[in-house]
Write an enzyme that holds these catalytic residues in place. Structure first.
Site, PDB file in Angstrom:
ATOM      1  N   GLU A   1      -5.464  -1.755  -2.757  1.00  0.00           N
ATOM      2  CA  GLU A   1      -4.937  -2.869  -1.962  1.00  0.00           C
ATOM      3  C   GLU A   1      -5.909  -4.042  -1.856  1.00  0.00           C
ATOM      4  O   GLU A   1      -5.647  -5.000  -1.133  1.00  0.00           O
ATOM      5  CB  GLU A   1      -4.516  -2.350  -0.576  1.00  0.00           C
ATOM      6  CG  GLU A   1      -3.336  -1.386  -0.699  1.00  0.00           C
ATOM      7  CD  GLU A   1      -2.887  -0.790   0.622  1.00  0.00           C
ATOM      8  OE1 GLU A   1      -3.654  -0.836   1.597  1.00  0.00           O
ATOM      9  OE2 GLU A   1      -1.753  -0.260   0.663  1.00  0.00           O
TER      10      GLU A   1
ATOM     11  N   TRP B   1       3.522   6.240   1.028  1.00  0.00           N
ATOM     12  CA  TRP B   1       3.387   7.153  -0.129  1.00  0.00           C
ATOM     13  C   TRP B   1       2.427   8.289   0.191  1.00  0.00           C
ATOM     14  O   TRP B   1       2.378   9.283  -0.518  1.00  0.00           O
ATOM     15  CB  TRP B   1       2.922   6.387  -1.378  1.00  0.00           C
ATOM     16  CG  TRP B   1       1.476   5.915  -1.375  1.00  0.00           C
ATOM     17  CD1 TRP B   1       0.839   5.258  -0.361  1.00  0.00           C
ATOM     18  CD2 TRP B   1       0.508   6.087  -2.424  1.00  0.00           C
ATOM     19  NE1 TRP B   1      -0.463   4.975  -0.723  1.00  0.00           N
ATOM     20  CE2 TRP B   1      -0.697   5.470  -1.985  1.00  0.00           C
ATOM     21  CE3 TRP B   1       0.538   6.663  -3.683  1.00  0.00           C
ATOM     22  CZ2 TRP B   1      -1.861   5.437  -2.763  1.00  0.00           C
ATOM     23  CZ3 TRP B   1      -0.622   6.620  -4.455  1.00  0.00           C
ATOM     24  CH2 TRP B   1      -1.793   6.022  -3.993  1.00  0.00           C
ATOM     25  N   ASP B   2       1.691   8.148   1.278  1.00  0.00           N
ATOM     26  CA  ASP B   2       0.777   9.200   1.726  1.00  0.00           C
ATOM     27  C   ASP B   2       1.487  10.556   1.736  1.00  0.00           C
ATOM     28  O   ASP B   2       0.911  11.589   1.410  1.00  0.00           O
ATOM     29  CB  ASP B   2       0.288   8.918   3.164  1.00  0.00           C
ATOM     30  CG  ASP B   2      -0.334   7.544   3.339  1.00  0.00           C
ATOM     31  OD1 ASP B   2       0.097   6.618   2.635  1.00  0.00           O
ATOM     32  OD2 ASP B   2      -1.232   7.397   4.185  1.00  0.00           O
TER      33      ASP B   2
ATOM     34  N   LYS C   1     -10.445  -0.904  -3.469  1.00  0.00           N
ATOM     35  CA  LYS C   1     -10.469  -0.291  -2.146  1.00  0.00           C
ATOM     36  C   LYS C   1     -10.434   1.232  -2.259  1.00  0.00           C
ATOM     37  O   LYS C   1     -11.060   1.947  -1.487  1.00  0.00           O
ATOM     38  CB  LYS C   1      -9.237  -0.791  -1.378  1.00  0.00           C
ATOM     39  CG  LYS C   1      -9.098  -0.254   0.029  1.00  0.00           C
ATOM     40  CD  LYS C   1      -7.850  -0.855   0.665  1.00  0.00           C
ATOM     41  CE  LYS C   1      -7.613  -0.349   2.060  1.00  0.00           C
ATOM     42  NZ  LYS C   1      -6.347  -0.863   2.618  1.00  0.00           N
ATOM     43  N   GLN C   2      -9.665   1.731  -3.223  1.00  0.00           N
ATOM     44  CA  GLN C   2      -9.376   3.173  -3.266  1.00  0.00           C
ATOM     45  C   GLN C   2      -9.006   3.573  -4.685  1.00  0.00           C
ATOM     46  O   GLN C   2      -8.809   2.729  -5.557  1.00  0.00           O
ATOM     47  CB  GLN C   2      -8.222   3.464  -2.318  1.00  0.00           C
ATOM     48  CG  GLN C   2      -6.923   2.768  -2.724  1.00  0.00           C
ATOM     49  CD  GLN C   2      -5.935   2.669  -1.585  1.00  0.00           C
ATOM     50  OE1 GLN C   2      -5.864   1.639  -0.922  1.00  0.00           O
ATOM     51  NE2 GLN C   2      -5.168   3.716  -1.356  1.00  0.00           N
TER      52      GLN C   2
HETATM   53  O1  IFM Z   1      -0.756   4.190   2.183  1.00  0.00           O
HETATM   54  C1  IFM Z   1      -2.026   3.816   2.604  1.00  0.00           C
HETATM   55  C2  IFM Z   1      -2.592   2.853   1.600  1.00  0.00           C
HETATM   56  O2  IFM Z   1      -2.725   3.441   0.337  1.00  0.00           O
HETATM   57  C3  IFM Z   1      -3.941   2.347   2.067  1.00  0.00           C
HETATM   58  N1  IFM Z   1      -3.812   1.734   3.367  1.00  0.00           N
HETATM   59  C4  IFM Z   1      -3.319   2.664   4.370  1.00  0.00           C
HETATM   60  C5  IFM Z   1      -1.963   3.219   3.985  1.00  0.00           C
HETATM   61  C6  IFM Z   1      -1.494   4.227   5.031  1.00  0.00           C
HETATM   62  O3  IFM Z   1      -2.355   5.304   5.077  1.00  0.00           O
END
Ligand code: IFM
Length: 785
Positions: A502, A359-360, A615-616
């Site tokens: 994640e 999804w990046d 995590k994010q």
């Molecule tokens: O898509 C990301 C995910 O959101 C976090 N782990 C790494 C992936 C690839 O960059």
């Protein structure tokens, strides 16, 4: 050792264009191999040094050449035969910078020209002292060509020099050998050729290389000894160089593969075509030589920068360098004309994530292309259309309808390619299962979201009619089959997922996922309802293919009942059903850690799942993407609440926090987040990027500048520009394309000016004022504080 990266090397016309590695440390090879990666979207060449070192990663990738080495592994971009290795002996001693004395060292990447230059003053263990210079570029003028040059000048006396240079097919991807032995040949004692085929996907790679020599600026005839060995082909030469003379070896190489667009419809005689094209390219390139080829490449970069540079006048020059660094990488990682390939999470700069797309692309990178090179954005979305086959397959295999996009994608019909196992579990010692391929499902809605944003920004109706509507409708159909009815609560839910965060697995009702799924279905519903009036023929065509009325019934059945988590009494929206009940631990040590992921040193995934730690950006990402659904108070409360609990252990986090912080008036935090987004790869942490640069972070840097401080946002059907610069910047200027009209936006601390350089009048909002700007005209406003 102090800071190794120097950002101020560039002066004059190169001010804020050059990144220098000012010292050599064999323990930090990965950093500059990645951040100095060169490429042109077709291929990426990692900046491994010419001579070999333990711990190096010598990578060359061509977009789309995926191969699966073993049934137990997933497909990946194979490492192509290497042309960067050059072995140099000085009076019998092998040149390597970790032996003898390194009197001076500098390696720098010039973002303006794409050239990598290394200068070395080295004394061998037996006392011979010499200067060496290495130049390299990957051409953006002719995307098959790599130019390199080695210059040697003996300083301490006459010297015997011997050199070995060729094509090395012994490379692997960390042990996985993707190619058969193949054919090797040297033509006319000058043009080397290696043709090899991947073992599973049957992709041919044709590598050609040639060498030319000069002494003191004059062409020199040098005796070459050809060597052909197993997966290896080289020329050996030996000569005596006089003190202070200057010897140059130019090595020009070229790369073609059967995945090149040109060969898409050729199945017979592909090897002959590759040989002929390769030989023709190498012969011409050899005649032109490094300098002429480099000039073509430099001119092509100059053309790019004239249109696409972003100017930032800042207290810290680093900010200007960082945005150029991001623009450079965004452009070398993206194959702009080929809808069969996506963008890897590490671009073409390293083996990390195996060249797969996530999804990046849609959420972090696509906005850049959509607003600056819409054709490329379209190509990237067409890739997702071509991936519908794999997405439908995945939906069916999982018992759902419509299109369930793979979490990780590779070649167009590979389907899901996420590996099943990852790093060691600190508690059990077993490999941790990777569940994202099964239950991180928001990507289907992310792609639909991106399609719609692209449409609003471009009004590319032809794209929508042929590709875009189908993506939105098929993904919506997936969600309508994915939701589950909760009889007790009388609502539809989406259970057992991983959201963007994640660190939370198997959760129910991840707010981000539910809202985006709802958005996806709402879009599809409106499209299906309106299409019979707007374009009855298209409706008929899509109805025949997809049974639109059936899909609409399914969406209608669930859409209003889908649970969308709302703020509680304290104003906090639960990230998922139980997040707010989890225990809250002191995260300070992890937040302050120099490297990401340190929480894994103390806890395993099961334990992390039970804590209020993200995590994010997850809920914060929702507030950004669907920002008109939430009022400012809700955004503030949730931003503060979740930021405190977010470790930013993914490179996809800080840029979103920067944008939100700036929107909400936390100007200092916004700037700090911007700076740390830039640091993800470009910063002084020499271990940040070993497996490749972080592609999404490059898009993130652009988004901080343009969507964040530049205040660019699509709301509904309209473009809003509501800038607020950090106090560290006096002004910025960036290009922006809106509905086919290129514009330049210039923002200072006092005002914003938008110049319409397109052919049509554009109607946009500057802050809250609707403003019409005729072709060739400017409009502006004072900055609102
Ligand atoms: O898509 C990301 C995910 O959101 C976090 N782990 C790494 C992936 C690839 O960059």
């Amino acid at each position: 050792m102090g800071n190794i990266l120097n950002y101020t090397k560039g002066q004059g016309e190169f001010k804020n264009w050059i990144i220098e590695e000012s010292d050599f440390d064999y323990q930090h090879l990965g950093k500059c191999e990645s951040i100095f990666c060169q490429g042109n979207g077709y291929m990426g060449v990692r900046a491994a040094l010419e001579e070999k070192y333990v711990g190096e990663k010598r990578n060359m990738f061509v977009a789309g050449t995926f191969n699966k080495f073993d049934e137990a592994e997933v497909t990946e971009l194979p490492n192509l035969p290497d042309i960067t290795n050059v072995i140099i002996y000085v009076s019998g001693i092998r040149f390597r910078m970790d032996s003898g004395v390194l009197h001076a060292y500098s390696r720098s990447l010039n973002l303006k020209t794409g050239e990598l230059i290394r200068k070395v003053d080295w004394e061998s263990p037996n006392g011979d002292r010499l200067e060496l210079c290495f130049n390299r570029f990957v051409s953006v003028a002719n995307r098959h060509i790599i130019g390199s040059k080695v210059t040697i000048k003996p300083l301490s006396g006459d010297m015997n020099i011997s050199i070995e240079s060729g094509i090395d097919g012994q490379v692997t991807n960390t042990g996985s050998q993707h190619f058969h032995e193949g054919e090797k040949r040297i033509y006319d004692a000058t043009y080397m050729e290696m043709i090899s085929k991947t073992i599973q996907s049957g992709v041919y790679a044709a590598i050609h290389a040639s060498h030319a020599f000069e002494i003191d600026g004059k062409k020199a005839k040098v005796d070459l000894l050809p060597v052909i060995e197993r997966r290896f082909l080289s020329n050996k030469l030996q000569l005596t160089l006089k003190k202070d003379s200057v010897f140059t070896m130019e090595k020009i190489s070229c790369v073609h593969t059967s995945r090149d667009l040109k060969y898409e419809s050729i199945s017979d005689d592909i090897v002959d075509s590759l040989k002929n094209d390769g030989l023709e390219t190498i012969r011409k390139a050899y005649e032109l030589g490094y300098d002429a080829l480099f000039k073509e490449n430099k001119d092509a970069w100059a053309h790019f920068w004239r249109e696409h540079d972003i100017k930032i006048n800042a207290i810290n020059d680093y900010d200007q360098l960082a945005i150029r660094f991001a623009l450079y990488h965004l452009n070398i990682m993206t194959k702009q004309d080929d809808n069969r390939v996506g963008i890897g999470a590490k671009g073409l700069s390293g083996e990390g994530y195996k060249g797969h797309s996530f999804w990046d692309t849609e959420i972090f990178i696509l906005p850049y292309f959509m607003f600056t090179q819409p054709k490329t954005a379209r190509t990237l979305l067409e890739y997702r259309f071509r991936n519908l086959y794999g997405a439908r397959l995945k939906a069916r295999e999982n018992g759902f309808k419509g299109a369930m996009y793979p979490w990780e994608s590779a070649w167009i019909d590979d389907g899901e390619v996420t590996p099943k196992l990852g790093a060691a579990d600190v508690v059990t010692g077993e490999a941790t299962p990777i569940l994202t391929g099964l239950i991180e499902q928001h990507i289907s809605a992310d792609i639909a979201y991106a399609v719609w944003e692209y449409y609003i920004a471009t009004r590319d109706q032809e794209f929508m009619d042929n590709y875009g509507y189908e993506i939105i409708i098929q993904t919506a159909y997936f969600w309508s089959s994915r939701v589950e009815w909760n009889e007790t609560l009388k609502r539809y839910e989406i259970n057992d997922v991983i959201g963007p965060d994640e660190y939370k697995e198997h959760v129910n009702n991840n707010a981000y996922t539910n809202y985006l799924a709802h958005y996806n279905m709402k879009l599809a519903k409106e499209i299906i309802e309106e299409m019979p009036n707007i374009n009855p023929e298209l409706y008929k065509k899509l109805d025949q293919k997809l049974h639109l009325s059936n899909i609409k019934d399914e969406i209608d059945r669930v859409i209003d009942g889908l649970y969308l988590p709302k703020p509680g009494e304290d104003g906090i929206i639960p990230q998922h059903d139980t997040y707010l009940k989890l225990k809250h631990i002191d995260l300070t040590p992890y937040k302050n850690a120099e490297v990401v992921g340190t929480i894994y040193n103390d806890y395993n995934m099961e334990q992390i799942n039970e804590m209020q730690v993200s995590k994010q950006a997850d809920l914060v990402m929702l507030l950004y993407l669907l920002d008109d659904l939430f009022d400012k108070e809700t955004k503030k409360k949730n931003y503060l609440f979740y930021e405190e609990r977010t470790l930013h252990d993914s490179s996809l986090s800080k840029s979103t926090h920067c944008i939100l912080a700036n929107d909400l008036g936390y100007r200092d935090s916004a700037y700090e987040f911007f700076r740390s987004s830039c640091d993800i790869d470009l910063g002084q942490n020499m271990k940040s990027s070993d497996m490749g640069i972080h592609s999404a972070a490059m898009g993130g840097i652009w988004q901080c500048v343009v969507m964040g401080f530049g205040g660019v946002r699509i709301v509904g059907d309209d473009l809003y520009i509501s800038p607020r610069l950090p106090k560290e910047w006096s002004d910025i200027s960036f290009p922006l394309v809106w509905r086919g009209n290129p514009m330049r936006v210039t923002v200072s601390q006092d005002d914003v000016v938008v110049e319409n350089m397109g052919k049509d009048a554009v109607s946009i909002f500057i802050y809250d004022t609707k403003t019409s700007i005729l072709a060739g005209q400017k409009a502006g406003a004072e900055i609102k504080r």
